[in-house]
Design an enzyme around this catalytic site. Sequence first.
Site, PDB file in Angstrom:
ATOM      1  N   GLU A 102       0.836  -1.219   0.000  1.00  0.00           N
ATOM      2  CA  GLU A 102       0.000   0.000   0.000  1.00  0.00           C
ATOM      3  C   GLU A 102       0.864   1.261   0.000  1.00  0.00           C
ATOM      4  O   GLU A 102       0.761   2.089   0.905  1.00  0.00           O
ATOM      5  CB  GLU A 102      -0.901   0.008   1.245  1.00  0.00           C
ATOM      6  CG  GLU A 102      -1.809  -1.189   1.400  1.00  0.00           C
ATOM      7  CD  GLU A 102      -2.536  -1.221   2.749  1.00  0.00           C
ATOM      8  OE1 GLU A 102      -2.287  -0.336   3.602  1.00  0.00           O
ATOM      9  OE2 GLU A 102      -3.344  -2.136   2.951  1.00  0.00           O
ATOM     10  N   PRO A 103       1.732   1.417  -0.996  1.00  0.00           N
ATOM     11  CA  PRO A 103       2.615   2.587  -0.973  1.00  0.00           C
ATOM     12  C   PRO A 103       1.869   3.867  -1.307  1.00  0.00           C
ATOM     13  O   PRO A 103       0.968   3.869  -2.141  1.00  0.00           O
ATOM     14  CB  PRO A 103       3.618   2.272  -2.093  1.00  0.00           C
ATOM     15  CG  PRO A 103       2.808   1.477  -3.081  1.00  0.00           C
ATOM     16  CD  PRO A 103       1.883   0.631  -2.235  1.00  0.00           C
ATOM     17  N   GLY A 104       2.209   4.944  -0.648  1.00  0.00           N
ATOM     18  CA  GLY A 104       1.622   6.242  -0.951  1.00  0.00           C
ATOM     19  C   GLY A 104       2.739   7.221  -1.283  1.00  0.00           C
ATOM     20  O   GLY A 104       3.049   7.504  -2.436  1.00  0.00           O
ATOM     21  N   CYS A 154      -3.066  33.546  10.719  1.00  0.00           N
ATOM     22  CA  CYS A 154      -2.859  34.275  11.956  1.00  0.00           C
ATOM     23  C   CYS A 154      -2.426  33.392  13.118  1.00  0.00           C
ATOM     24  O   CYS A 154      -3.032  33.426  14.182  1.00  0.00           O
ATOM     25  CB  CYS A 154      -4.155  34.977  12.311  1.00  0.00           C
ATOM     26  SG  CYS A 154      -5.541  33.849  12.085  1.00  0.00           S
ATOM     27  N   GLU A 155      -1.453  32.530  12.888  1.00  0.00           N
ATOM     28  CA  GLU A 155      -0.843  31.844  14.038  1.00  0.00           C
ATOM     29  C   GLU A 155       0.637  31.624  13.797  1.00  0.00           C
ATOM     30  O   GLU A 155       1.071  31.468  12.662  1.00  0.00           O
ATOM     31  CB  GLU A 155      -1.511  30.520  14.410  1.00  0.00           C
ATOM     32  CG  GLU A 155      -2.321  29.801  13.445  1.00  0.00           C
ATOM     33  CD  GLU A 155      -2.984  28.575  14.087  1.00  0.00           C
ATOM     34  OE1 GLU A 155      -2.308  27.881  14.853  1.00  0.00           O
ATOM     35  OE2 GLU A 155      -4.154  28.333  13.804  1.00  0.00           O
TER      36      GLU A 155
HETATM   37  N1  LLP Z   1      -1.657   2.051   4.384  1.00  0.00           N
HETATM   38  C1  LLP Z   1      -2.202   2.521   5.527  1.00  0.00           C
HETATM   39  C2  LLP Z   1      -3.121   1.668   6.283  1.00  0.00           C
HETATM   40  C3  LLP Z   1      -1.883   3.806   5.969  1.00  0.00           C
HETATM   41  O1  LLP Z   1      -2.429   4.264   7.084  1.00  0.00           O
HETATM   42  C4  LLP Z   1      -0.986   4.614   5.216  1.00  0.00           C
HETATM   43  C5  LLP Z   1      -0.649   5.969   5.665  1.00  0.00           C
HETATM   44  C6  LLP Z   1      -0.459   4.091   4.023  1.00  0.00           C
HETATM   45  C7  LLP Z   1      -0.802   2.791   3.645  1.00  0.00           C
HETATM   46  C8  LLP Z   1       0.475   4.853   3.141  1.00  0.00           C
HETATM   47  O2  LLP Z   1       1.658   5.171   3.802  1.00  0.00           O
HETATM   48  P1  LLP Z   1       2.890   5.814   3.009  1.00  0.00           P
HETATM   49  O3  LLP Z   1       3.373   4.807   2.004  1.00  0.00           O
HETATM   50  O4  LLP Z   1       2.411   7.039   2.328  1.00  0.00           O
HETATM   51  O5  LLP Z   1       3.886   6.106   4.054  1.00  0.00           O
HETATM   52  N2  LLP Z   1       0.118  12.805   6.864  1.00  0.00           N
HETATM   53  C9  LLP Z   1       1.376  12.182   7.193  1.00  0.00           C
HETATM   54  C10 LLP Z   1       1.426  10.734   6.786  1.00  0.00           C
HETATM   55  C11 LLP Z   1       0.299   9.904   7.360  1.00  0.00           C
HETATM   56  C12 LLP Z   1       0.301   8.485   6.894  1.00  0.00           C
HETATM   57  C13 LLP Z   1      -0.982   7.826   7.213  1.00  0.00           C
HETATM   58  N3  LLP Z   1      -1.097   6.498   6.739  1.00  0.00           N
HETATM   59  C14 LLP Z   1       2.499  12.976   6.568  1.00  0.00           C
HETATM   60  O6  LLP Z   1       2.233  14.021   5.952  1.00  0.00           O
HETATM   61  O7  LLP Z   1       3.672  12.635   6.721  1.00  0.00           O
END
Ligand code: LLP
Length: 424
Positions: A273-275, A342-343
């Site tokens: 599940e890469p993001g 404004c913070e």
């Molecule tokens: N799978 C699940 C169940 C997750 O909760 C997440 C991210 C991913 C996959 C994808 O993770 P990645 O490959 O992108 O690391 N807003 C934060 C990051 C929060 C991540 C939440 N979950 C930031 O800006 O660093």
Amino acid sequence: MHHFKYKENELHCEDVPVCKIAEEVGTPFYLYSHATLARHYHVFSNAFKEMDSLVCYSAKANSSYAVLKLFADLGSGLDIVSGGELFRGLKAGFKPEKIVYSGVGKRIDEIDYALESGILAFNVESLEELEVINSRAAAMNKIAPVAIRVNPNVDPKTHPYISTGLKKNKFGIEADAAIEAYIIAQDLVNLDITGIDCHIGSQIIQAQPFEDALESLKDMILELRGMGINIRHLDMGGGLGIIYNEETPPLPDEYAAGIISSLKGMNLKLILEPGRVIVGNAGILVSKVLYRKSGEIKDFVIADAGMNDLARPSMYGAYHGVQPVVSSDRRTIVADIVGPICESGDFLATDRKMPDVKQGELIALMSAGAYGYTMASNYCSRLKPAEIMVKGNQFHVIRKRQSYDDLVAGESIPSFLTDPPRHL
Ligand code: LLP
């Protein structure tokens, strides 16, 4: 090949000068390179191609419709955490049988929507959720495919807000209790136990936490199989980190090699599940310097983008590189780059050594493709920025900047406020 680079001192995205886009659409805006998005997806999915594997791109990192469509067309699956992401994903063309659904707080209407759509798996995070999914599936005369999200109690050594695999975190079910959960699930007749899942955190820049989690999941799979519970897939979640500054995360190939060799002979389908690793370095945020000012102890660069556009610096103290869009020889300053909100927490960078940018100049906040727009808000009634995708020498507005009318869309005034006012 890097697709954000200077040609004759001007930052380009692929073959389009960033200045040209700013002239036509104004600032601030997110800017994505199509070639980089596609390349990152290919690099990641090819790294696993010798295994039976499915990449489920994590929508939360960047769920803009065009970005999702691009990955859907490349054959990607999708990792979702809400009904809204399911809606976007289906609309963008993802096949439901390639969608996995994680999250500790799935509502009944969201569960029904996912059941109706026929998703690949629910990643279940509590016993109560297991029961609810079973009863909703029974009510709809369906069999729900489930994996238990295990909390392997591994320290991912990342920011506490984005580490998810420790006992103190709200995510998943602890290893021992997870075995119990599987035993319970076995007796719930509207569930089909298909797999096991974990996600230990985000922006992880070492291989060790992934290896530790994998070992603990492998042990559980063997134990479960010994009990006659046949785990068919393993979902490793996301979390692989990227370079924002000077980090040295494992490359996708290295990350994959470790997982593949560890899973030899296990007869499992692998889900990932890469993001961030796919979209993070495929996007930047372009902003304009509104003003400069010097205090007694600090210089400030006041930008037209703030924490409502890019929340990561204020929220996690995250680092994003800052570059002038037109480079030139000039002195270096140390400044806070701040937004108009404004913070005092409204900053994009603090104590940053950077070229001496001037009023009216464009700056680029680098590595902003992940968790940039998706975390943007309308705080202070600021308009959410535009999003642009470049392919070759063309740029495309994939989301218009919000208008003032958009700001009040959906709001209404109750009749007691519109009836002729009573003067007391
Ligand atoms: N799978 C699940 C169940 C997750 O909760 C997440 C991210 C991913 C996959 C994808 O993770 P990645 O490959 O992108 O690391 N807003 C934060 C990051 C929060 C991540 C939440 N979950 C930031 O800006 O660093």
